[in-house]
Design a protein around this motif. Structure first.
Motif, PDB file in Angstrom:
ATOM      1  N   LEU A  62       0.841  -1.193   0.000  1.00 44.58           N
ATOM      2  CA  LEU A  62       0.000   0.000   0.000  1.00 44.58           C
ATOM      3  C   LEU A  62       0.884   1.253   0.000  1.00 44.58           C
ATOM      4  O   LEU A  62       0.682   2.159  -0.811  1.00 44.58           O
ATOM      5  CB  LEU A  62      -0.927   0.018   1.225  1.00 44.58           C
ATOM      6  CG  LEU A  62      -1.767   1.274   1.391  1.00 44.58           C
ATOM      7  CD1 LEU A  62      -2.857   1.328   0.329  1.00 44.58           C
ATOM      8  CD2 LEU A  62      -2.372   1.342   2.777  1.00 44.58           C
ATOM      9  N   CYS A  63       1.875   1.276   0.881  1.00 49.37           N
ATOM     10  CA  CYS A  63       2.781   2.428   0.960  1.00 49.37           C
ATOM     11  C   CYS A  63       3.553   2.587  -0.351  1.00 49.37           C
ATOM     12  O   CYS A  63       3.752   3.710  -0.828  1.00 49.37           O
ATOM     13  CB  CYS A  63       3.741   2.268   2.140  1.00 49.37           C
ATOM     14  SG  CYS A  63       2.915   2.299   3.753  1.00 49.37           S
ATOM     15  N   TYR A  64       3.969   1.474  -0.946  1.00 49.88           N
ATOM     16  CA  TYR A  64       4.705   1.537  -2.215  1.00 49.88           C
ATOM     17  C   TYR A  64       3.825   2.096  -3.331  1.00 49.88           C
ATOM     18  O   TYR A  64       4.295   2.831  -4.202  1.00 49.88           O
ATOM     19  CB  TYR A  64       5.241   0.152  -2.592  1.00 49.88           C
ATOM     20  CG  TYR A  64       6.208   0.186  -3.747  1.00 49.88           C
ATOM     21  CD1 TYR A  64       7.548   0.499  -3.547  1.00 49.88           C
ATOM     22  CD2 TYR A  64       5.789  -0.078  -5.045  1.00 49.88           C
ATOM     23  CE1 TYR A  64       8.447   0.553  -4.596  1.00 49.88           C
ATOM     24  CE2 TYR A  64       6.676  -0.023  -6.108  1.00 49.88           C
ATOM     25  CZ  TYR A  64       8.002   0.288  -5.883  1.00 49.88           C
ATOM     26  OH  TYR A  64       8.876   0.349  -6.932  1.00 49.88           O
ATOM     27  N   SER A  65       2.526   1.768  -3.279  1.00 46.25           N
ATOM     28  CA  SER A  65       1.629   2.290  -4.317  1.00 46.25           C
ATOM     29  C   SER A  65       1.488   3.804  -4.228  1.00 46.25           C
ATOM     30  O   SER A  65       1.199   4.464  -5.217  1.00 46.25           O
ATOM     31  CB  SER A  65       0.252   1.619  -4.243  1.00 46.25           C
ATOM     32  OG  SER A  65      -0.493   2.107  -3.143  1.00 46.25           O
ATOM     33  N   TYR A  66       1.708   4.359  -3.051  1.00 45.66           N
ATOM     34  CA  TYR A  66       1.664   5.814  -2.891  1.00 45.66           C
ATOM     35  C   TYR A  66       2.972   6.471  -3.295  1.00 45.66           C
ATOM     36  O   TYR A  66       2.981   7.577  -3.806  1.00 45.66           O
ATOM     37  CB  TYR A  66       1.364   6.193  -1.431  1.00 45.66           C
ATOM     38  CG  TYR A  66      -0.098   6.239  -1.118  1.00 45.66           C
ATOM     39  CD1 TYR A  66      -0.839   7.391  -1.334  1.00 45.66           C
ATOM     40  CD2 TYR A  66      -0.761   5.134  -0.613  1.00 45.66           C
ATOM     41  CE1 TYR A  66      -2.191   7.446  -1.055  1.00 45.66           C
ATOM     42  CE2 TYR A  66      -2.106   5.170  -0.327  1.00 45.66           C
ATOM     43  CZ  TYR A  66      -2.820   6.329  -0.548  1.00 45.66           C
ATOM     44  OH  TYR A  66      -4.148   6.371  -0.286  1.00 45.66           O
ATOM     45  N   THR A  67       4.093   5.808  -3.024  1.00 44.90           N
ATOM     46  CA  THR A  67       5.393   6.466  -3.185  1.00 44.90           C
ATOM     47  C   THR A  67       6.179   6.008  -4.401  1.00 44.90           C
ATOM     48  O   THR A  67       7.012   6.757  -4.898  1.00 44.90           O
ATOM     49  CB  THR A  67       6.267   6.200  -1.947  1.00 44.90           C
ATOM     50  OG1 THR A  67       6.514   4.793  -1.857  1.00 44.90           O
ATOM     51  CG2 THR A  67       5.620   6.707  -0.684  1.00 44.90           C
ATOM     52  N   ALA A  68       5.982   4.760  -4.850  1.00 43.88           N
ATOM     53  CA  ALA A  68       6.783   4.136  -5.912  1.00 43.88           C
ATOM     54  C   ALA A  68       8.274   4.210  -5.564  1.00 43.88           C
ATOM     55  O   ALA A  68       9.125   4.330  -6.425  1.00 43.88           O
ATOM     56  CB  ALA A  68       6.499   4.765  -7.276  1.00 43.88           C
ATOM     57  N   ASP A  69       8.578   4.145  -4.276  1.00 45.93           N
ATOM     58  CA  ASP A  69       9.955   4.229  -3.775  1.00 45.93           C
ATOM     59  C   ASP A  69      10.064   3.244  -2.612  1.00 45.93           C
ATOM     60  O   ASP A  69       9.386   3.406  -1.593  1.00 45.93           O
ATOM     61  CB  ASP A  69      10.216   5.662  -3.316  1.00 45.93           C
ATOM     62  CG  ASP A  69      11.586   5.858  -2.682  1.00 45.93           C
ATOM     63  OD1 ASP A  69      12.032   4.975  -1.924  1.00 45.93           O
ATOM     64  OD2 ASP A  69      12.192   6.901  -2.923  1.00 45.93           O
TER      65      ASP A  69
END
Length: 165
Positions: free
Chosen positions: A22-29
């Motif tokens: 979920l966090c990766y989907s927001y940041t792509a980092d």
């Protein structure tokens, strides 16, 4: 009776991969996603005694993670780091496999979606049951199914557009 430590450990093991995605989907980092996941679980630890079992614990954790990500994005916009991101990404080592490139492209496409769409599609990818997604997003299950169909169509369009470039 479980201790807070053992209860937290179980909660973390059951939910950490989903929250990271979920966090990766927001940041792509990946580094930022890892930091946000840790911050989310710090908040879970600090507030575990306050959880009242009115919803599933995974629903509660998702809400904490979404709020953590949104706070992060607001602060990032103020710091205007977005302009550097493409240059930094270009300097990463060329050890990328075809599969990883496809996954990264998918997350880039997800990042282009509206906030509510990102939350929903990330939960779908994490195989969260539809009734739980409906509860988290605050819409009926029927409306959710229509929304998911539209999100998938939009993602397909974005993905195909990137592949053509």
């Amino acid at each position: 009776m479980k201790t807070k430590d053992s209860a937290f450990r179980e909660i973390f093991e059951a939910n950490s991969k989903r929250i990271y995605r979920l966090c990766y989907s927001y940041t792509a980092d990946s580094a930022a996603a890892n930091d946000l996941m840790q911050e989310t679980f710090l908040k879970v630890w600090q507030n575990l005694d306050k959880f009242r079992n009115q919803s599933m614990i995974s629903t509660w954790i998702y809400r904490i993670a979404v709020n953590t990500c949104l706070t992060y994005l607001r602060s990032e916009k103020r710091q205007a780091k977005d302009e550097l991101t493409p240059f930094i990404a270009e300097n990463e080592p060329e050890e990328v496999s075809g599969k990883k490139e496809e996954v990264d492209l998918l997350y880039q496409c997800i990042a282009k979606l509206e906030e509510s769409e990102r939350i929903i599609i990330t939960m779908v990818l994490d195989e969260v049951p539809y009734p739980e997604i409906a509860e988290i997003s605050g819409i009926s299950e029927g409306n959710l199914r229509v929304k998911i169909h539209r999100i998938k169509s939009k993602l397909t369009e974005l993905y195909n557009h990137y592949e053509e470039l």
